[in-house]
Design a protein around this motif. Sequence first.
Motif, mmCIF file in Angstrom:
data_model
loop_
_atom_site.group_PDB
_atom_site.id
_atom_site.type_symbol
_atom_site.label_atom_id
_atom_site.label_comp_id
_atom_site.label_asym_id
_atom_site.label_seq_id
_atom_site.Cartn_x
_atom_site.Cartn_y
_atom_site.Cartn_z
ATOM 1 N N ALA A 209 -0.256 5.535 -8.479
ATOM 2 C CA ALA A 209 0.415 6.690 -9.081
ATOM 3 C C ALA A 209 -0.510 7.491 -9.983
ATOM 4 O O ALA A 209 -0.499 8.728 -9.970
ATOM 5 C CB ALA A 209 1.635 6.215 -9.868
ATOM 6 N N VAL A 210 -1.323 6.795 -10.775
ATOM 7 C CA VAL A 210 -2.128 7.472 -11.796
ATOM 8 C C VAL A 210 -3.432 8.018 -11.229
ATOM 9 O O VAL A 210 -3.853 9.130 -11.576
ATOM 10 C CB VAL A 210 -2.412 6.506 -12.969
ATOM 11 C CG1 VAL A 210 -3.370 7.136 -13.974
ATOM 12 C CG2 VAL A 210 -1.107 6.111 -13.653
ATOM 13 N N LYS A 211 -4.078 7.265 -10.335
ATOM 14 C CA LYS A 211 -5.427 7.623 -9.914
ATOM 15 C C LYS A 211 -5.520 8.239 -8.514
ATOM 16 O O LYS A 211 -6.410 9.047 -8.257
ATOM 17 C CB LYS A 211 -6.322 6.370 -9.954
ATOM 18 C CG LYS A 211 -6.521 5.806 -11.354
ATOM 19 C CD LYS A 211 -7.321 6.760 -12.220
ATOM 20 C CE LYS A 211 -7.653 6.122 -13.565
ATOM 21 N NZ LYS A 211 -8.429 7.032 -14.425
ATOM 22 N N ILE A 212 -4.650 7.837 -7.585
ATOM 23 C CA ILE A 212 -4.808 8.283 -6.197
ATOM 24 C C ILE A 212 -3.847 9.412 -5.847
ATOM 25 O O ILE A 212 -4.248 10.461 -5.343
ATOM 26 C CB ILE A 212 -4.617 7.103 -5.218
ATOM 27 C CG1 ILE A 212 -5.569 5.950 -5.563
ATOM 28 C CG2 ILE A 212 -4.855 7.563 -3.782
ATOM 29 C CD1 ILE A 212 -5.403 4.724 -4.688
ATOM 30 N N SER A 213 -2.573 9.211 -6.133
ATOM 31 C CA SER A 213 -1.550 10.174 -5.726
ATOM 32 C C SER A 213 -1.807 11.605 -6.199
ATOM 33 O O SER A 213 -1.560 12.550 -5.439
ATOM 34 C CB SER A 213 -0.181 9.687 -6.215
ATOM 35 O OG SER A 213 0.818 10.623 -5.915
ATOM 36 N N PRO A 214 -2.306 11.830 -7.423
ATOM 37 C CA PRO A 214 -2.507 13.219 -7.864
ATOM 38 C C PRO A 214 -3.488 14.014 -7.001
ATOM 39 O O PRO A 214 -3.486 15.247 -7.045
ATOM 40 C CB PRO A 214 -3.045 13.058 -9.296
ATOM 41 C CG PRO A 214 -2.535 11.730 -9.754
ATOM 42 C CD PRO A 214 -2.560 10.879 -8.528
ATOM 43 N N HIS A 215 -4.314 13.328 -6.210
ATOM 44 C CA HIS A 215 -5.342 14.016 -5.435
ATOM 45 C C HIS A 215 -4.902 14.365 -4.017
ATOM 46 O O HIS A 215 -5.664 14.982 -3.269
ATOM 47 C CB HIS A 215 -6.605 13.159 -5.378
ATOM 48 C CG HIS A 215 -7.195 12.892 -6.723
ATOM 49 N ND1 HIS A 215 -7.772 13.881 -7.495
ATOM 50 C CD2 HIS A 215 -7.273 11.748 -7.455
ATOM 51 C CE1 HIS A 215 -8.195 13.359 -8.632
ATOM 52 N NE2 HIS A 215 -7.902 12.074 -8.631
ATOM 53 N N TYR A 216 -3.680 13.943 -3.628
ATOM 54 C CA TYR A 216 -3.238 14.204 -2.254
ATOM 55 C C TYR A 216 -1.730 14.380 -2.256
ATOM 56 O O TYR A 216 -0.991 13.487 -2.697
ATOM 57 C CB TYR A 216 -3.645 13.045 -1.340
ATOM 58 C CG TYR A 216 -3.331 13.265 0.126
ATOM 59 C CD1 TYR A 216 -3.948 14.286 0.843
ATOM 60 C CD2 TYR A 216 -2.418 12.450 0.789
ATOM 61 C CE1 TYR A 216 -3.667 14.489 2.186
ATOM 62 C CE2 TYR A 216 -2.131 12.635 2.130
ATOM 63 C CZ TYR A 216 -2.757 13.663 2.826
ATOM 64 O OH TYR A 216 -2.471 13.867 4.153
ATOM 65 N N GLY A 217 -1.269 15.506 -1.773
ATOM 66 C CA GLY A 217 0.136 15.859 -1.935
ATOM 67 C C GLY A 217 1.045 15.569 -0.772
ATOM 68 O O GLY A 217 2.210 15.980 -0.784
ATOM 69 N N HIS A 218 0.557 14.859 0.253
ATOM 70 C CA HIS A 218 1.386 14.627 1.434
ATOM 71 C C HIS A 218 1.890 13.187 1.529
ATOM 72 O O HIS A 218 2.210 12.715 2.618
ATOM 73 C CB HIS A 218 0.618 15.006 2.699
ATOM 74 C CG HIS A 218 0.306 16.469 2.785
ATOM 75 N ND1 HIS A 218 1.241 17.414 3.147
ATOM 76 C CD2 HIS A 218 -0.838 17.151 2.507
ATOM 77 C CE1 HIS A 218 0.693 18.621 3.115
ATOM 78 N NE2 HIS A 218 -0.568 18.487 2.719
ATOM 79 N N GLY A 219 1.948 12.525 0.401
ATOM 80 C CA GLY A 219 2.512 11.176 0.374
ATOM 81 C C GLY A 219 1.464 10.100 0.258
ATOM 82 O O GLY A 219 0.667 9.906 1.183
ATOM 83 N N VAL A 220 1.429 9.410 -0.888
ATOM 84 C CA VAL A 220 0.562 8.252 -1.101
ATOM 85 C C VAL A 220 1.471 7.113 -1.538
ATOM 86 O O VAL A 220 2.108 7.191 -2.589
ATOM 87 C CB VAL A 220 -0.510 8.521 -2.177
ATOM 88 C CG1 VAL A 220 -1.420 7.302 -2.325
ATOM 89 C CG2 VAL A 220 -1.327 9.751 -1.830
ATOM 90 N N VAL A 221 1.554 6.067 -0.730
ATOM 91 C CA VAL A 221 2.528 5.000 -0.968
ATOM 92 C C VAL A 221 1.808 3.668 -1.099
ATOM 93 O O VAL A 221 1.010 3.299 -0.231
ATOM 94 C CB VAL A 221 3.557 4.922 0.183
ATOM 95 C CG1 VAL A 221 4.623 3.874 -0.133
ATOM 96 C CG2 VAL A 221 4.200 6.285 0.419
ATOM 97 N N HIS A 222 2.097 2.950 -2.182
ATOM 98 C CA HIS A 222 1.541 1.607 -2.354
ATOM 99 C C HIS A 222 2.420 0.602 -1.620
ATOM 100 O O HIS A 222 3.644 0.597 -1.770
ATOM 101 C CB HIS A 222 1.480 1.238 -3.841
ATOM 102 C CG HIS A 222 0.922 -0.130 -4.080
ATOM 103 N ND1 HIS A 222 1.679 -1.179 -4.571
ATOM 104 C CD2 HIS A 222 -0.320 -0.632 -3.870
ATOM 105 C CE1 HIS A 222 0.922 -2.252 -4.667
ATOM 106 N NE2 HIS A 222 -0.283 -1.950 -4.248
ATOM 107 N N VAL A 223 1.798 -0.248 -0.797
ATOM 108 C CA VAL A 223 2.519 -1.254 -0.013
ATOM 109 C C VAL A 223 2.059 -2.631 -0.477
ATOM 110 O O VAL A 223 0.867 -2.940 -0.442
ATOM 111 C CB VAL A 223 2.248 -1.082 1.497
ATOM 112 C CG1 VAL A 223 3.041 -2.110 2.292
ATOM 113 C CG2 VAL A 223 2.621 0.326 1.940
ATOM 114 N N THR A 224 3.008 -3.459 -0.905
ATOM 115 C CA THR A 224 2.637 -4.739 -1.513
ATOM 116 C C THR A 224 2.321 -5.826 -0.501
ATOM 117 O O THR A 224 1.477 -6.680 -0.760
ATOM 118 C CB THR A 224 3.773 -5.236 -2.426
ATOM 119 O OG1 THR A 224 5.002 -5.260 -1.679
ATOM 120 C CG2 THR A 224 3.935 -4.307 -3.619
#
Length: 740
Positions: free
Chosen positions: A359-374
Amino acid sequence: DEQGQADTVERKVEICSRAFRLLTTQVGFPPEDIIFDPNIFAVGTGIEEHADYGVAFIEATRRIKRELPGCKVSGGVSNISFAFRGNNPVREAIHSVFLYHAVRAGMDMGIVNAGQLAVYSDLDPVVRERVEDVVLNRRSDATERLLEVAHTAKGQAKAKEADLSWREAPVQARISHAMVHGINKFIEEDTAEAFGLLKSPLMVIEGPLMDGMNIVGDRFGRGEMFLPQVVKSARVMKKAVGWLLPYLEEEKARNPNAKAGKGTVLLATVKGDVHDIGKNIVGVVLQCNGYEVVDLGVMVPAQKILDEARACDADIVGLSGLITPSLDEMVHLAREMKRQDFSVPLLIGGATTSKLHTAVKISPHYGHGVVHVTDASRAVGVAGALLSETRKVNYLSEIQSEQEHIRVRRASRGDARLAPFETARNNGTPLEIAQVSSPAWTGTRSFEPSVAELRSWIDWTPFFRTWELHGRYPEILDDAVVGATARDLFASAQDMLDEVEREGWLRPRGVVSIWPAARDGESIVIQGDDGVVRVPMLRQQARKSRNQPNRSLVDFLRPVAEDGACTDHMGGFAVTAGHCVAERVAAFKADDDDYRAILLESLADRLAEAFAEWMHARFRRDLWGGHDEVGLSPDDLIAERYRGIRPAPGYPACPDHTAKSVLFQLLRAEQQTGMSLTESMAMAPAASVSGWYFAHPESRYFGIGKLGRDQVADYARRKGWSVAEAERWLAPNLGYVPKD
């Protein structure tokens, strides 16, 4: 609290709110690491005061999630049905209904027997309605009405098919049976028969083969099948598709735009990282659920990932990484996806990744969906939501909204409440240096034990966790839920170890050294073969209560002499069981046998850890000497009931991965073992372990935790780095948000 257990909505919220304030405002504890259990009590007891217990938990959960942002909610689900003990079908129906409503209210996790959990939509409608009357307290006679239909919930055990009677069924049913039970003996002839009937390879794949895999996927999602069984099912699927491949190529030539399956997912372990067991498992599970998976392997540069994503028309890109530097590579790739006008969703997974970092480091750089999968079990649901025409927009909106909340909370939290570095340094571990014995030997030795020697040192509990079977060995073998699967997997592992020994597939190699060493301030001085080497270390900086030290590994050594001479000793090691694994795994995959491929990778990892324990025992008893370990069993050794520690660079006590380069130089590890380091400091082969040896009797493992700006600046000075470089390598440990 002081007034007893909370049994109403108000009391549950009151107690959790009080704990939340104490933890977040006074202790500085991250909200996302808080898990509340607001107490689940039994309903249907016949006591009027108990009738609202289910509603109280559900409504309290709803308020806790709304009023205490970031926290998680859990609970012991079986408590809700305790009044119906002895009638397991009714209890399972109650658990299913309760979870259905509690999860929708915000419940994140629960303690429940997943293997005996009924599917909400599969419940008899009358039973479901009356269970909901009890759980939601919708009528005063709810318990009596549920008892009237309790017999309906009792299912008859399905008779197991004996021997090969399933071979008499129609071909579609035979294929489904083979998929579910992982039987590949007859799959080629059954696939040929289905092809003869349907005349199209795509129709065979999208018909009987996918029908069977859908059953597997559904059962896996419900907790009725487990990962080892799913991987075996994938082996059957791949063998069937392999038989169809020539016909698929012909059909593709006639219709180049045809695209089978639910979508294409491209997976890769990022540049600098060599670990891929988790990625491989995710790929198999996605394939079992109808997705085409393009796996680029390990150490894949960002541009190659993007080029291949365009070439295969990927619907989703998935990135994996195990070591901390991989996180920066993921950020870089997200930026490149934006710069190169990609619009497909990006999945993030791996041991060092987290929802917070995403959320803090990756998502702000790409606006088409960045989802963390556990884990693998969640990948299917995420992929399904991202590729659904009706669900994608809302799903991404929810993910992005949650990530924005995480960023806001992170920004508002400010710097962690840490002790000044000078205070922490003056509160080191008070040890009696005189207790340290001198080693019996100094120098470097290499070892090549056989797999047979290392086998008894394997810690099997992490092996089962790799396969998403959770429980402690050997108890897991008799577990009521996963025991049968665990026993089958364990037998397969033993058979493969026999084969590894017999065929000589693996050649473990290791090196160990003992050097003169000493503490010099917050660094360690080591007298290596090529001169003196300085190894900066870090120190815990959390505020400690009285008599609680701020630990550092330097505390376990004597101070350097006035003339700069080393007054103590320490050791180092590097071991691997991974040579030849990649070639053997590639051969298994070429034969469409993901089960044996993943099995060998996971066993090689365990053998490397076993080698590290075996080597440490030799170090303590023979090389350093003076360590009496008579009476310690293999279990005692696995539980680390011995003197001394072997902390690894990149892990909690010394989280800087770059220390591996110094360790490898001192050991001459590449010449001695064939091991090497990537530019991101991952060890190759992947099944490798390295670390330092400390022999002080009071040395112990610990985690550095969060670091303040003052210590990071001091560490950067000692490393000869800029502060920005130090912050990059120590990113997970920063107790503050660095300046961009």
